[in-house]
Scaffold this motif. Structure first.
Motif, mmCIF file in Angstrom:
data_model
loop_
_atom_site.group_PDB
_atom_site.id
_atom_site.type_symbol
_atom_site.label_atom_id
_atom_site.label_comp_id
_atom_site.label_asym_id
_atom_site.label_seq_id
_atom_site.Cartn_x
_atom_site.Cartn_y
_atom_site.Cartn_z
ATOM 1 N N ASN A 135 0.858 -1.185 0.000
ATOM 2 C CA ASN A 135 0.000 0.000 0.000
ATOM 3 C C ASN A 135 0.894 1.235 0.000
ATOM 4 O OD1 ASN A 135 -1.877 2.033 0.426
ATOM 5 N ND2 ASN A 135 -2.257 1.505 2.559
ATOM 6 N N THR A 146 1.920 4.979 -1.905
ATOM 7 C CA THR A 146 1.395 6.068 -2.725
ATOM 8 C C THR A 146 2.497 7.072 -3.000
ATOM 9 O OG1 THR A 146 -0.783 5.843 -1.682
ATOM 10 C CG2 THR A 146 -0.350 7.894 -2.863
ATOM 11 N N ASP A 196 -2.019 14.977 7.428
ATOM 12 C CA ASP A 196 -2.992 14.617 8.452
ATOM 13 C C ASP A 196 -4.158 13.836 7.848
ATOM 14 O OD1 ASP A 196 -4.040 14.853 11.222
ATOM 15 O OD2 ASP A 196 -5.594 16.065 10.265
ATOM 16 N N LYS A 197 -4.622 14.258 6.674
ATOM 17 C CA LYS A 197 -5.711 13.552 6.011
ATOM 18 C C LYS A 197 -5.286 12.150 5.589
ATOM 19 C CE LYS A 197 -8.172 17.624 4.257
ATOM 20 N NZ LYS A 197 -8.579 18.413 3.055
ATOM 21 N N TRP A 198 -4.051 12.019 5.081
ATOM 22 C CA TRP A 198 -3.577 10.692 4.676
ATOM 23 C C TRP A 198 -3.480 9.773 5.882
ATOM 24 C CZ3 TRP A 198 0.697 7.638 5.854
ATOM 25 C CH2 TRP A 198 0.874 6.517 5.043
ATOM 26 N N THR A 253 -5.139 9.893 8.607
ATOM 27 C CA THR A 253 -6.500 9.557 9.031
ATOM 28 C C THR A 253 -7.124 8.506 8.118
ATOM 29 O OG1 THR A 253 -6.796 11.783 9.944
ATOM 30 C CG2 THR A 253 -8.792 10.501 9.530
ATOM 31 N N GLN A 254 -6.910 8.666 6.809
ATOM 32 C CA GLN A 254 -7.441 7.709 5.836
ATOM 33 C C GLN A 254 -6.862 6.307 6.048
ATOM 34 O OE1 GLN A 254 -6.412 9.586 2.149
ATOM 35 N NE2 GLN A 254 -8.112 11.057 2.230
ATOM 36 N N GLN A 255 -5.613 6.257 6.538
ATOM 37 C CA GLN A 255 -4.954 4.971 6.767
ATOM 38 C C GLN A 255 -5.271 4.393 8.153
ATOM 39 O OE1 GLN A 255 -3.414 3.508 4.248
ATOM 40 N NE2 GLN A 255 -3.834 5.330 3.002
ATOM 41 N N ASN A 256 -6.183 5.053 8.883
ATOM 42 C CA ASN A 256 -6.582 4.620 10.219
ATOM 43 C C ASN A 256 -5.400 4.567 11.184
ATOM 44 O OD1 ASN A 256 -9.379 4.194 9.555
ATOM 45 N ND2 ASN A 256 -8.771 2.306 8.514
#
Length: 351
Positions: free
Chosen positions: A311, A313, A343-345, A347-350
């Motif tokens: 995974n 990117t 921060d968004k990434w 969060t998206q990755q838990n």
């Protein structure tokens, strides 16, 4: 007098309105981690005086090759802390400040709840004691680095660059640089020692710090994700190393590792960020060339991880509408935007 008081009050209100909210800190401090201890044979004699700079070493010890770690834990913190690893010619200060005095990247992420562990790798910054023998020379090289780090082509700044263009900021930027008196043999062990000390964490690396970051992720199960800003080196499974990519600054080669080691990189989320001013075809500019070949190798690296079920990117910022970033993305004028992106990434990755 009333007008003066009104003006002062108005200015005070504007200043307070523009100020950042304080960050409640639960705990902060610093420590050394990893390193070696040399013990000279014999018995120390405290009656002998040679000098302050030179000593009779018999029976004495020497601690060196450690990393220095500066940490802050906010009151409301996320489960995993961020460990920041600097690149060549610098120290952890690159994560803690900007040349023009804005908040550093670690502070911006601290505001978002991410604890920070900022490292000075062995032989650099506040971790200056080393067992390596090195000569520090006053080499005039700032125009070279101005180009290599894609601020521009001296003396001109790149068009639309996200780097402050005043002379004071440029001076502050170059004064961040620190001699590298390490043999780099302790970089990966120091990351391992920190892993054992703090437990699970997310690595955030920059430039030459990228390679020891990959090694640490492969060797230490405590590394739960890797964020890498323009890494300079890459690893590949044995038998799958791409051909060397040549360029004006020596090109770039992939480093072979055991397939079972590489597999670890397919088991955690990984993201790479690259900035602007990186061409697709060869040029005669050193900075352009240096990062052209590394970006191309980064694409192969990410493709290899994903082909093995990982995974990973690769974010090329101009392709998502973010322009003007230099090699020092974390210090650029839009570092708050990049902190929000990270921060968004996370969060998206838990994470």
């Amino acid at each position: 007098m009333k007008r003066i008081l009104f003006s002062v009050l108005s200015l005070l209100i504007i200043t307070i309105a523009g100020a950042q909210e304080p960050i409640p800190i639960l705990k902060q401090g610093h420590f050394s981690v990893g390193g070696t201890t040399t013990q000279r044979p014999g018995i120390y004699d405290n009656s002998k005086f040679v000098g302050w700079a030179e000593q009779e070493e018999t029976g004495q010890s020497y601690r060196a090759d450690h990393a220095f770690v500066d940490y802050q834990i906010p009151a409301s913190n996320k489960p995993l802390p961020l460990v920041y690893v600097h690149g060549y010619g610098g120290s952890g200060i690159c994560w803690q400040m900007t040349p023009d005095g804005r908040e550093g990247f670690a502070t911006l992420m601290l505001r978002r709840g991410w604890s920070s562990y900022v490292m000075d790798l062995p032989g650099r910054g506040r971790a200056g004691k080393t067992t390596a023998t090195a000569t520090v020379k006053p080499v005039a090289n700032e125009m070279f680095w101005f180009d290599i780090w894609r601020i521009g082509i001296w003396p001109n700044y790149n068009k639309g660059v996200q780097f402050p263009k005043d002379s004071t900021s440029l001076s502050q930027f170059f004064r961040e640089m620190t001699p590298d008196i390490s043999d780099h043999k302790q970089d990966v062990p120091s990351l391992g020692a920190l892993s054992k000390r703090i437990g699970d964490h997310i690595l955030v690396t920059h430039s030459a710090g990228g390679f020891p970051g990959w090694m640490s992720a492969m060797l230490n199960p405590e590394v739960k994700a890797v964020v890498s800003y323009e890494p300079g080196g890459f690893v590949f499974p044995e038998g799958e190393v791409p051909e060397r990519i040549d360029g004006l600054t020596g090109g770039v080669v992939g480093i072979p590792v055991l397939p079972e080691q590489f597999k670890r990189l397919t088991e955690i989320p990984i993201v790479l960020y690259f900035g602007d001013y990186i061409p697709e075809t060869p040029t005669k500019n050193l900075g352009d060339e240096n990062w052209r070949v590394r970006l191309q190798m980064a694409r192969k690296f990410v493709e290899t991880i994903n082909r093995h079920g990982g995974n990973a990117t690769l974010v090329e910022l101009p392709k998502i509408g973010i322009y003007g970033n230099t090699h020092f993305l974390m210090q650029d004028l839009n570092n708050n935007e990049l902190a929000e992106l990270l921060d968004k990434w996370l969060t998206q990755q838990n994470l």
